[in-house]
Design a protein around this motif. Structure first.
Motif, PDB file in Angstrom:
ATOM      1  N   PRO A 111       0.815  -1.225   0.000  1.00 10.51           N
ATOM      2  CA  PRO A 111       0.000   0.000   0.000  1.00 10.51           C
ATOM      3  C   PRO A 111       0.848   1.274   0.000  1.00 10.51           C
ATOM      4  N   GLU A 112       2.039   1.219   0.588  1.00 10.34           N
ATOM      5  CA  GLU A 112       2.904   2.405   0.621  1.00 10.34           C
ATOM      6  C   GLU A 112       3.365   2.784  -0.786  1.00 10.34           C
ATOM      7  N   GLY A 113       3.653   1.783  -1.621  1.00  7.50           N
ATOM      8  CA  GLY A 113       4.063   2.058  -2.995  1.00  7.50           C
ATOM      9  C   GLY A 113       2.950   2.699  -3.793  1.00  7.50           C
ATOM     10  N   ALA A 114       1.745   2.208  -3.612  1.00  9.22           N
ATOM     11  CA  ALA A 114       0.602   2.795  -4.306  1.00  9.22           C
ATOM     12  C   ALA A 114       0.333   4.218  -3.807  1.00  9.22           C
ATOM     13  N   GLN A 115       0.454   4.420  -2.516  1.00  9.36           N
ATOM     14  CA  GLN A 115       0.232   5.754  -1.945  1.00  9.36           C
ATOM     15  C   GLN A 115       1.280   6.744  -2.450  1.00  9.36           C
ATOM     16  N   ALA A 116       2.520   6.300  -2.568  1.00  8.81           N
ATOM     17  CA  ALA A 116       3.576   7.175  -3.093  1.00  8.81           C
ATOM     18  C   ALA A 116       3.271   7.567  -4.531  1.00  8.81           C
ATOM     19  N   ALA A 117       2.829   6.611  -5.348  1.00 13.67           N
ATOM     20  CA  ALA A 117       2.485   6.904  -6.740  1.00 13.67           C
ATOM     21  C   ALA A 117       1.327   7.902  -6.823  1.00 13.67           C
TER      22      ALA A 117
END
Length: 180
Positions: free
Chosen positions: A37-43
């Motif tokens: 989820p952190e990767g998606a949130q960063a994007a």
């Protein structure tokens, strides 16, 4: 005309594609999914995607183009899952660094009149480290984007239009498309 793109895998490459598409003027919807989820949130926070999908298969159904920006074995797994739920109104493409297994799976699972088209691809770009935080809208500028083309998608006029449209966007983000 492509209006809805799903990026499955919002690491360095997937997020960079989203940023590059926006920089090149893509006005449609870009939805992202990442197992982290952190990767998606960063994007999302840097504007590479418009929203985060909870379910990668559901977002794929709603997209016209599905970009698999995940490791090779995950790509193969998603290809199996997507082949049974997507139809001729979809294009699936990938960014995998190896093409033999992916092309073989594409020939078995896609590119029939009733199934989605699959266009194996690989941008010759990247960085020493990955992650959405290192994404760059210019990552693909001047890079070669290889396609392992299977003309079987020509059987479907809709698939032909999606393949042509995706290849035009690859060029618009600054890559030089080459067919193998």
């Amino acid at each position: 005309m492509i209006e809805r793109i799903a990026i499955l895998g919002t690491g360095l490459l997937g997020t960079s594609v989203g940023l590059a598409l926006r920089a090149a003027g893509f006005r449609g919807s870009i939805v992202g999914w990442n197992r982290s989820p952190e990767g998606a949130q960063a994007a999302l926070s840097i504007g590479a995607i418009d929203s985060i999908a909870a379910d990668p298969l559901q977002v794929a159904r709603e997209a016209q183009v599905v970009l698999l920006a995940v490791p090779i074995y995950a790509t193969l797994d998603y290809m199996e899952q997507l082949s049974g739920i997507l139809g001729c109104e979809h294009l699936v493409t990938d960014m995998g660094s190896t093409k033999a297994q992916i092309s073989a799976a594409a020939g078995r699972l896609f590119n029939t009149p009733e199934r989605a088209a699959f266009l194996p691809g690989h941008p010759m770009a990247g960085k020493e480290r990955g992650g959405a935080d290192l994404a760059d809208a210019n990552l693909f500028r001047g890079a070669v984007w290889l396609f392992t083309d299977d003309p079987a998608w020509l059987r479907s006029p809709h698939a032909t239009a999606l393949v042509k449209g995706w290849r035009e966007w690859v060029t618009a983000i600054g890559s030089r498309a080459i067919d193998l």
